[in-house]
Design a protein around this motif. Sequence first.
Motif, short mmCIF file in Angstrom:
data_model
loop_
_atom_site.label_atom_id
_atom_site.label_comp_id
_atom_site.label_asym_id
_atom_site.label_seq_id
_atom_site.Cartn_x
_atom_site.Cartn_y
_atom_site.Cartn_z
N ASP A 43 -10.05 6.96 -3.67
CA ASP A 43 -10.76 6.09 -2.76
C ASP A 43 -10.02 4.77 -2.23
OD1 ASP A 43 -10.11 4.84 -5.01
OD2 ASP A 43 -12.42 3.84 -5.48
N ALA A 44 -8.50 5.11 -2.18
CA ALA A 44 -7.59 4.04 -1.64
C ALA A 44 -8.02 3.37 -0.43
CB ALA A 44 -6.16 4.64 -1.74
N HIS A 45 -8.26 4.22 0.58
CA HIS A 45 -8.46 3.57 2.11
C HIS A 45 -9.95 3.11 1.89
CE1 HIS A 45 -5.10 6.14 3.38
NE2 HIS A 45 -5.23 5.44 4.38
N ASP A 46 -10.72 3.37 1.13
CA ASP A 46 -12.02 2.69 1.30
C ASP A 46 -11.78 1.12 0.48
OD1 ASP A 46 -13.48 4.85 2.36
OD2 ASP A 46 -13.99 5.81 0.33
N ARG A 47 -11.02 1.29 -0.60
CA ARG A 47 -10.81 0.01 -1.36
C ARG A 47 -9.84 -0.88 -0.60
NH1 ARG A 47 -8.61 1.26 -7.20
NH2 ARG A 47 -8.82 -1.11 -6.96
N PHE A 57 0.95 -1.01 0.21
CA PHE A 57 0.13 0.03 -0.11
C PHE A 57 0.84 1.09 -0.06
CE2 PHE A 57 -3.12 2.64 2.42
CZ PHE A 57 -4.17 2.82 1.31
N THR A 58 1.02 1.92 -1.19
CA THR A 58 2.12 2.76 -1.28
C THR A 58 1.72 3.88 -2.41
OG1 THR A 58 4.55 3.23 -1.88
CG2 THR A 58 3.80 1.20 -2.65
N ALA A 59 2.46 4.94 -2.46
CA ALA A 59 2.28 5.75 -3.67
C ALA A 59 3.52 5.49 -4.58
CB ALA A 59 2.34 7.29 -3.04
N PHE A 71 9.17 -10.35 -5.01
CA PHE A 71 7.93 -10.89 -4.62
C PHE A 71 7.91 -12.28 -4.99
CE2 PHE A 71 5.21 -6.85 -6.15
CZ PHE A 71 5.77 -6.22 -5.21
N GLU A 72 8.73 -13.05 -5.48
CA GLU A 72 8.77 -14.36 -5.86
C GLU A 72 8.49 -15.19 -4.48
OE1 GLU A 72 13.68 -15.37 -5.56
OE2 GLU A 72 12.90 -15.10 -7.34
N GLU A 73 7.55 -16.34 -4.75
CA GLU A 73 7.36 -17.14 -3.65
C GLU A 73 6.50 -16.52 -2.71
OE1 GLU A 73 10.60 -19.08 -1.63
OE2 GLU A 73 11.40 -19.85 -3.73
N THR A 74 5.78 -15.55 -3.03
CA THR A 74 4.87 -14.80 -1.99
C THR A 74 3.69 -14.31 -2.99
OG1 THR A 74 5.90 -12.92 -1.86
CG2 THR A 74 6.33 -14.38 -0.11
N ILE A 75 2.51 -14.10 -2.52
CA ILE A 75 1.34 -13.35 -3.39
C ILE A 75 1.29 -12.13 -2.89
CG2 ILE A 75 -1.21 -13.50 -3.45
CD1 ILE A 75 -1.05 -16.44 -3.13
N VAL A 76 1.50 -11.16 -3.62
CA VAL A 76 1.70 -9.57 -3.54
C VAL A 76 0.80 -8.95 -4.50
CG1 VAL A 76 3.22 -7.58 -3.20
CG2 VAL A 76 3.80 -9.86 -2.82
N GLU A 77 -0.24 -8.11 -3.55
CA GLU A 77 -1.22 -7.28 -4.58
C GLU A 77 -0.48 -5.68 -4.35
OE1 GLU A 77 -2.89 -6.07 -6.84
OE2 GLU A 77 -4.22 -8.11 -6.43
N TYR A 78 -0.83 -4.91 -5.22
CA TYR A 78 -0.46 -3.60 -5.00
C TYR A 78 -1.66 -2.54 -5.04
CZ TYR A 78 1.58 1.02 -6.78
OH TYR A 78 1.85 2.31 -6.99
N GLY A 134 -9.57 -2.44 2.28
CA GLY A 134 -10.25 -3.54 2.81
C GLY A 134 -10.83 -4.79 1.85
N PHE A 135 -11.30 -4.23 0.70
CA PHE A 135 -12.03 -5.01 -0.29
C PHE A 135 -10.81 -5.83 -0.80
CE2 PHE A 135 -12.41 -5.65 -4.93
CZ PHE A 135 -13.53 -6.60 -4.71
N VAL A 136 -9.72 -4.96 -1.12
CA VAL A 136 -8.45 -5.58 -1.83
C VAL A 136 -7.98 -6.56 -0.88
CG1 VAL A 136 -6.17 -5.15 -2.64
CG2 VAL A 136 -8.01 -3.61 -3.40
N THR A 137 -7.58 -6.49 0.38
CA THR A 137 -7.01 -7.19 1.35
C THR A 137 -8.04 -8.36 1.30
OG1 THR A 137 -6.26 -5.35 2.57
CG2 THR A 137 -6.56 -7.69 3.67
N THR A 138 -9.30 -8.32 1.59
CA THR A 138 -10.14 -9.49 1.55
C THR A 138 -10.03 -10.59 0.44
OG1 THR A 138 -11.75 -8.58 3.08
CG2 THR A 138 -12.36 -10.46 1.68
#
Length: 308
Positions: free
Chosen positions: A118-122, A91-93, A104-111, A124-128
């Motif tokens: 609406d980053a903070h609103d999103r 979670f970064t600019a 990122f290899e061997e781990t699942i990473v979302e950006y 929780g959804f992205v994390t889930t």
Amino acid sequence: MSKATTEQASDLSRTVLCVDDEQRIDDVTAAIDAEGTLGAVEATTVEGATELLREESVVCVVTSYELSDGTGMDVIRAVREHAPQVPSVLFTARPPQDIDTASFEETIVEYLNRDLPDAHDRLGFVTTDVIEHSAQVGFLRPDDEAERLDTLAGYDIDELPIKESFERLTDLIASHFDVGVAFIGLIEEDEESFLACHGGDFGSMTREETICTHSMLQEDVMVIEDIADDNRFNKNEQLENLGIVSYAGANMTAPDGQVIGQVCAIDFEERHYDAEERAELQDFAETAMEILDLRKSLRDARGEEAGR
């Protein structure tokens, strides 16, 4: 760590570790807590995050890039070391092209870009979503999984007379290390099948359940002295039902370099393995591999003679 946040997380089954600086951490944990099914625990440094990964059982890590004692990449490396099955959200600019994605290899990473309106609103959804995706993946696979499975298939285990030899070998391993169970297992596409097992009646285990799924990704012998202290496995019902407390596993590596199985010593009490014992277990794994290769060579030679 916020006491209130910790207490809230303890009442939920899905705890998320949030890592950010002191000025922003409250906003991040609030976004996670607002999701309802998630609860946040927090750290403001790489060191603090690493300590929590050792102590807490978390289902996801949300981390900033800029931290006082390092970067989010350091946090993701800690995830890879201490809980490689746990996904992360960066979670970064900072734009993705400025980040070393090889980490990122061997781990699942979302950006997720935190500068989006609406980053903070999103968040929780992205994390889930990344948690659910991780659950569907189920377990980590080597990058060369297809080649590894081809190597394993080439042994055609059902046609090899190895049962008695492997049973003698597991008897020897159990006696040598004075452990309750010793087994030789092959790691197939979705399960680990046990070719011989001293001290237990193991037929097979899914790759989600078996520790060998993780052990096979390590070059050296993997030792867990007490599973209760390891967040990767201390909630594994199958291991708990079997009463397994300690584990040591060594790779069975084929001549082409592919890991096709494991030779393991497990016990019903905490166990320590020194460097000499780890080397001995690796020797047993190499012996098992030599038996497989010998039987395969004899079978192939007979096939060639029959074809003449």
